[in-house]
Design an enzyme around this catalytic site. Structure first.
Site, PDB file in Angstrom:
ATOM      1  N   GLU A   1       1.857 -11.910   5.679  1.00 20.89           N
ATOM      2  CA  GLU A   1       0.851 -11.254   6.517  1.00 20.89           C
ATOM      3  C   GLU A   1       1.345 -11.385   7.953  1.00 20.89           C
ATOM      4  O   GLU A   1       1.265 -12.453   8.563  1.00 20.89           O
ATOM      5  CB  GLU A   1      -0.520 -11.926   6.360  1.00 20.89           C
ATOM      6  CG  GLU A   1      -1.167 -11.734   5.006  1.00 20.89           C
ATOM      7  CD  GLU A   1      -1.801 -10.372   4.839  1.00 20.89           C
ATOM      8  OE1 GLU A   1      -1.550  -9.476   5.670  1.00 20.89           O
ATOM      9  OE2 GLU A   1      -2.560 -10.189   3.875  1.00 20.89           O
TER      10      GLU A   1
ATOM     11  N   GLU B   1      -2.161   0.230   8.090  1.00 27.86           N
ATOM     12  CA  GLU B   1      -1.306  -0.853   7.628  1.00 27.86           C
ATOM     13  C   GLU B   1      -0.151  -0.331   6.781  1.00 27.86           C
ATOM     14  O   GLU B   1       0.978  -0.826   6.881  1.00 27.86           O
ATOM     15  CB  GLU B   1      -2.110  -1.866   6.815  1.00 27.86           C
ATOM     16  CG  GLU B   1      -1.294  -3.045   6.328  1.00 27.86           C
ATOM     17  CD  GLU B   1      -1.957  -3.832   5.226  1.00 27.86           C
ATOM     18  OE1 GLU B   1      -1.256  -4.674   4.624  1.00 27.86           O
ATOM     19  OE2 GLU B   1      -3.145  -3.608   4.944  1.00 27.86           O
TER      20      GLU B   1
ATOM     21  N   HIS C   1       0.830  -1.211   0.000  1.00 24.70           N
ATOM     22  CA  HIS C   1       0.000   0.000   0.000  1.00 24.70           C
ATOM     23  C   HIS C   1       0.865   1.262   0.000  1.00 24.70           C
ATOM     24  O   HIS C   1       2.034   1.217  -0.355  1.00 24.70           O
ATOM     25  CB  HIS C   1      -0.999  -0.047   1.160  1.00 24.70           C
ATOM     26  CG  HIS C   1      -1.720  -1.364   1.253  1.00 24.70           C
ATOM     27  ND1 HIS C   1      -2.614  -1.800   0.291  1.00 24.70           N
ATOM     28  CD2 HIS C   1      -1.624  -2.371   2.156  1.00 24.70           C
ATOM     29  CE1 HIS C   1      -3.057  -3.009   0.617  1.00 24.70           C
ATOM     30  NE2 HIS C   1      -2.465  -3.379   1.732  1.00 24.70           N
TER      31      HIS C   1
ATOM     32  N   HIS D   1       2.983  -7.116   4.708  1.00 27.42           N
ATOM     33  CA  HIS D   1       1.605  -6.680   4.921  1.00 27.42           C
ATOM     34  C   HIS D   1       1.150  -7.029   6.329  1.00 27.42           C
ATOM     35  O   HIS D   1       1.847  -7.709   7.076  1.00 27.42           O
ATOM     36  CB  HIS D   1       0.670  -7.381   3.926  1.00 27.42           C
ATOM     37  CG  HIS D   1       0.755  -6.866   2.526  1.00 27.42           C
ATOM     38  ND1 HIS D   1      -0.203  -6.052   1.966  1.00 27.42           N
ATOM     39  CD2 HIS D   1       1.695  -7.057   1.572  1.00 27.42           C
ATOM     40  CE1 HIS D   1       0.131  -5.767   0.716  1.00 27.42           C
ATOM     41  NE2 HIS D   1       1.288  -6.367   0.456  1.00 27.42           N
TER      42      HIS D   1
END
Length: 285
Positions: free
Chosen positions: A249, A118, A80, A173
């Site tokens: 993750e 995040e 992101h 992430h």
């Protein structure tokens, strides 16, 4: 992560070279033996220690030399970006997903219930991993250089690693799912689309799980695999990679305990140490 679970994320493979000189242990040994560092574990002395601020240059640790040209190259992909949410027209345009379909360029990512994004967590952890690896003589490249931009799109993130001929790509992430879910998992492209995905990426995923587990982190309790592995076909950044690539993750930002850890510098350093261990394990196998 890469727009999944609501958390808002040439074709010739180049498998990693496995000569002893490309292992992290080999690189660190050469750096130390060459006296490029006065001490491979020494820290800068605090004022008043070892002669204090007036200590001679001979008493101070030397700076690490730049990584050798033949050192492993790791591309870190912090998911992101800080301004994605204010530029939905740009990040919602469609790009190839690597399997004949198209998906959003990027997404906003998730956040803790207190609003810690995040995107910020991903970038902070990536910087910390970069610093750890660089101190070991590893070449490191990030897919974005700050947390105040837009994108890049997921296809461009894959292209960065491909163009660089990376020995490993690790996308960082955090998830955003039910508050009672916890733990990390490592995603790889499955079914594989090229030789890099078929073998090296799977080995990278296994090494990453092993390294993070050794660092004391628990595998996810909310995915089908209880061992922390998650083969998927819907992540463009992995599908389009022609070099070994995985997506980590780190945990669940909606879980109160994990959210607290992710929101602190100490917690982010722990995640960085775990990811670094996984990368070390991959190169040193």
């Amino acid at each position: 992560m890469d727009a999944v679970r609501g958390s808002g994320g040439s074709e010739t493979a180049k498998p990693p070279r496995r000569s002893a000189g490309r292992s992290l242990r080999g690189v660190v040994a050469v750096v130390c033996a060459g006296v490029l560092l006065a001490s491979c574990t020494a820290a800068d002395p605090a004022p008043g220690e070892s002669g204090g601020a007036a200590s001679s240059a001979a008493d101070r640790p030397k700076r690490a030399a730049p990584p050798r040209a033949d050192a492993p190259l790791v591309v870190l992909d912090p998911g992101h970006n800080g301004r994605n949410g204010a530029n939905l027209d740009r990040i919602e345009r469609k790009v190839p997903n690597g399997r004949g379909e198209r998906k959003h360029c990027n997404s906003t990512g998730t956040s803790t219930d207190d609003g810690y994004g995040e995107h910020a967590f991903n970038f902070a952890v990536a910087e910390a991993v970069r610093d750890r690896l660089t101190r070991q003589g590893v070449r490191v490249q990030l897919t974005r250089e700050d947390d105040d931009g837009v994108g890049p799109c997921v296809d461009e993130r894959a292209a960065i690693g491909n163009r660089a001929g990376a020995d490993a790509v690790v996308s960082i992430h955090a998830d955003g799912t039910d508050s009672d879910a916890s733990g990390f998992h490592v995603i790889y492209s499955d079914p594989p689309l090229n030789d890099a995905q078929r073998g090296p990426a799977v080995r990278l995923a296994r090494a990453m799980v092993a390294g993070m587990t050794d660092a004391g982190l628990s595998t996810a309790d909310y995915i089908a695999s209880t061992e922390g592995f998650d083969g998927r076909d819907d992540l463009a950044g992995l599908n389009l990679s022609t070099v070994p690539a995985v997506l980590v993750e780190c945990g669940n930002m909606r879980n109160p305990d994990e959210a607290r850890a992710m929101s602190t510098p100490e917690g982010r350093e722990r995640y960085a140490e775990a990811i670094t261990r996984g990368i070390e394990d991959y190169f040193d196998r």
